[in-house]
Design a protein around this motif. Sequence first.
Motif, PDB file in Angstrom:
ATOM      1  N   LEU A  91      43.810  43.827  42.136  1.00 16.30           N
ATOM      2  CA  LEU A  91      43.360  42.439  41.982  1.00 16.30           C
ATOM      3  C   LEU A  91      41.998  42.434  41.293  1.00 16.30           C
ATOM      4  CD1 LEU A  91      43.414  39.379  42.634  1.00 16.30           C
ATOM      5  CD2 LEU A  91      42.444  39.959  44.872  1.00 16.30           C
ATOM      6  N   VAL A  92      41.903  41.719  40.182  1.00 17.26           N
ATOM      7  CA  VAL A  92      40.639  41.599  39.464  1.00 17.26           C
ATOM      8  C   VAL A  92      40.411  40.146  39.079  1.00 17.26           C
ATOM      9  CG1 VAL A  92      40.681  43.954  38.548  1.00 17.26           C
ATOM     10  CG2 VAL A  92      41.710  42.073  37.227  1.00 17.26           C
ATOM     11  N   GLN A  93      39.171  39.849  38.705  1.00 15.94           N
ATOM     12  CA  GLN A  93      38.835  38.503  38.259  1.00 15.94           C
ATOM     13  C   GLN A  93      39.047  38.399  36.741  1.00 15.94           C
ATOM     14  OE1 GLN A  93      34.864  37.534  39.556  1.00 15.94           O
ATOM     15  NE2 GLN A  93      35.530  37.229  41.668  1.00 15.94           N
ATOM     16  N   PRO A  94      39.242  37.199  36.240  1.00 17.71           N
ATOM     17  CA  PRO A  94      39.377  37.014  34.787  1.00 17.71           C
ATOM     18  C   PRO A  94      38.195  37.624  34.041  1.00 17.71           C
ATOM     19  CG  PRO A  94      39.986  35.012  35.917  1.00 17.71           C
ATOM     20  CD  PRO A  94      39.431  35.926  36.976  1.00 17.71           C
ATOM     21  N   GLY A  95      38.489  38.300  32.929  1.00 24.50           N
ATOM     22  CA  GLY A  95      37.466  38.941  32.137  1.00 24.50           C
ATOM     23  C   GLY A  95      37.212  40.394  32.484  1.00 24.50           C
ATOM     24  N   GLU A  96      37.707  40.816  33.623  1.00 24.84           N
ATOM     25  CA  GLU A  96      37.496  42.206  34.044  1.00 24.84           C
ATOM     26  C   GLU A  96      38.546  43.130  33.423  1.00 24.84           C
ATOM     27  OE1 GLU A  96      35.136  41.580  38.258  1.00 24.84           O
ATOM     28  OE2 GLU A  96      37.273  42.104  38.318  1.00 24.84           O
ATOM     29  N   SER A  97      38.408  44.430  33.737  1.00 29.17           N
ATOM     30  CA  SER A  97      39.265  45.452  33.137  1.00 29.17           C
ATOM     31  C   SER A  97      39.977  46.278  34.204  1.00 29.17           C
ATOM     32  CB  SER A  97      38.433  46.411  32.270  1.00 29.17           C
ATOM     33  OG  SER A  97      37.802  45.726  31.212  1.00 29.17           O
ATOM     34  N   LEU A  98      41.102  46.840  33.798  1.00 30.95           N
ATOM     35  CA  LEU A  98      41.833  47.814  34.599  1.00 30.95           C
ATOM     36  C   LEU A  98      42.419  48.856  33.661  1.00 30.95           C
ATOM     37  CD1 LEU A  98      43.989  45.706  37.127  1.00 30.95           C
ATOM     38  CD2 LEU A  98      42.142  47.288  37.728  1.00 30.95           C
ATOM     39  N   ARG A  99      42.632  50.062  34.170  1.00 27.36           N
ATOM     40  CA  ARG A  99      43.360  51.069  33.411  1.00 27.36           C
ATOM     41  C   ARG A  99      44.557  51.529  34.237  1.00 27.36           C
ATOM     42  NH1 ARG A  99      41.715  57.093  31.189  1.00 27.36           N
ATOM     43  NH2 ARG A  99      41.840  57.566  33.417  1.00 27.36           N
ATOM     44  N   LEU A 100      45.735  51.281  33.715  1.00 27.74           N
ATOM     45  CA  LEU A 100      46.952  51.756  34.356  1.00 27.74           C
ATOM     46  C   LEU A 100      47.263  53.173  33.882  1.00 27.74           C
ATOM     47  CD1 LEU A 100      49.288  48.630  34.094  1.00 27.74           C
ATOM     48  CD2 LEU A 100      47.628  49.202  35.870  1.00 27.74           C
ATOM     49  N   SER A 101      47.765  53.974  34.801  1.00 28.12           N
ATOM     50  CA  SER A 101      48.206  55.322  34.479  1.00 28.12           C
ATOM     51  C   SER A 101      49.674  55.475  34.864  1.00 28.12           C
ATOM     52  CB  SER A 101      47.375  56.362  35.240  1.00 28.12           C
ATOM     53  OG  SER A 101      46.008  56.273  34.914  1.00 28.12           O
ATOM     54  N   CYS A 102      50.366  56.329  34.152  1.00 26.65           N
ATOM     55  CA  CYS A 102      51.761  56.638  34.453  1.00 26.65           C
ATOM     56  C   CYS A 102      51.931  58.144  34.340  1.00 26.65           C
ATOM     57  CB  CYS A 102      52.679  55.905  33.491  1.00 26.65           C
ATOM     58  SG  CYS A 102      54.426  56.354  33.625  1.00 26.65           S
ATOM     59  N   ALA A 103      51.994  58.805  35.475  1.00 26.76           N
ATOM     60  CA  ALA A 103      52.162  60.254  35.507  1.00 26.76           C
ATOM     61  C   ALA A 103      53.644  60.589  35.412  1.00 26.76           C
ATOM     62  CB  ALA A 103      51.560  60.819  36.785  1.00 26.76           C
ATOM     63  N   ALA A 104      54.002  61.368  34.383  1.00 23.75           N
ATOM     64  CA  ALA A 104      55.407  61.666  34.116  1.00 23.75           C
ATOM     65  C   ALA A 104      55.710  63.132  34.392  1.00 23.75           C
ATOM     66  CB  ALA A 104      55.744  61.330  32.674  1.00 23.75           C
TER      67      ALA A 104
END
Length: 123
Positions: A11-24
Motif C-alpha cells: 500500500l502506497v500513497q499517490p506519487g510514491e514508488s514501488l519495485r516489484l520482483s519476480c523470482a523465476a
Amino acid sequence: QVHMVESGGGLVQPGESLRLSCAASGFNFGDYAMMWARQAPGKGLEWVSGIYRDGTGEYYEDSVKGRFTISKDFAKNTLYLQMNSLKPEDTALYYCAACSGYVCYELNDYSYWGQGIQVTVSS
C-alpha cells in the motif's frame, strides 16, 4: 518444476514508488520473453509491460509509459517492474509471466504465471 514468485507489492500513497520482483526458477530464464500484467477490481486481465527474451527491447501500455520500467536480471533469474509516480488507477493484482519466444505480445502466449501480488495506491 516451474516457480515464479512475485514480491514487493503493498500500500502506497499517490506519487510514491514501488519495485516489484519476480523470482523465476525451473526453466531457462534467458530463453523466455517476460511480462507484467495486472487485474484491477471488477476488470479483466491486461498487460502492462513486456521485455524481449534477451532484455534488449521493452514495451509498455500507454498509461504507464514514462512511469514504469521493466528489466531482467539474468544473474538472479529475476524480473523487475519499477513503478514510479503511482496513481490510484494503478491499483491491481500484478502478475509476472513467461513466454518461450523472443517476444510475445498476446496474453495467451504466456505459459508460466506467478500467483500475483497486490498493489494498492490510496491516500
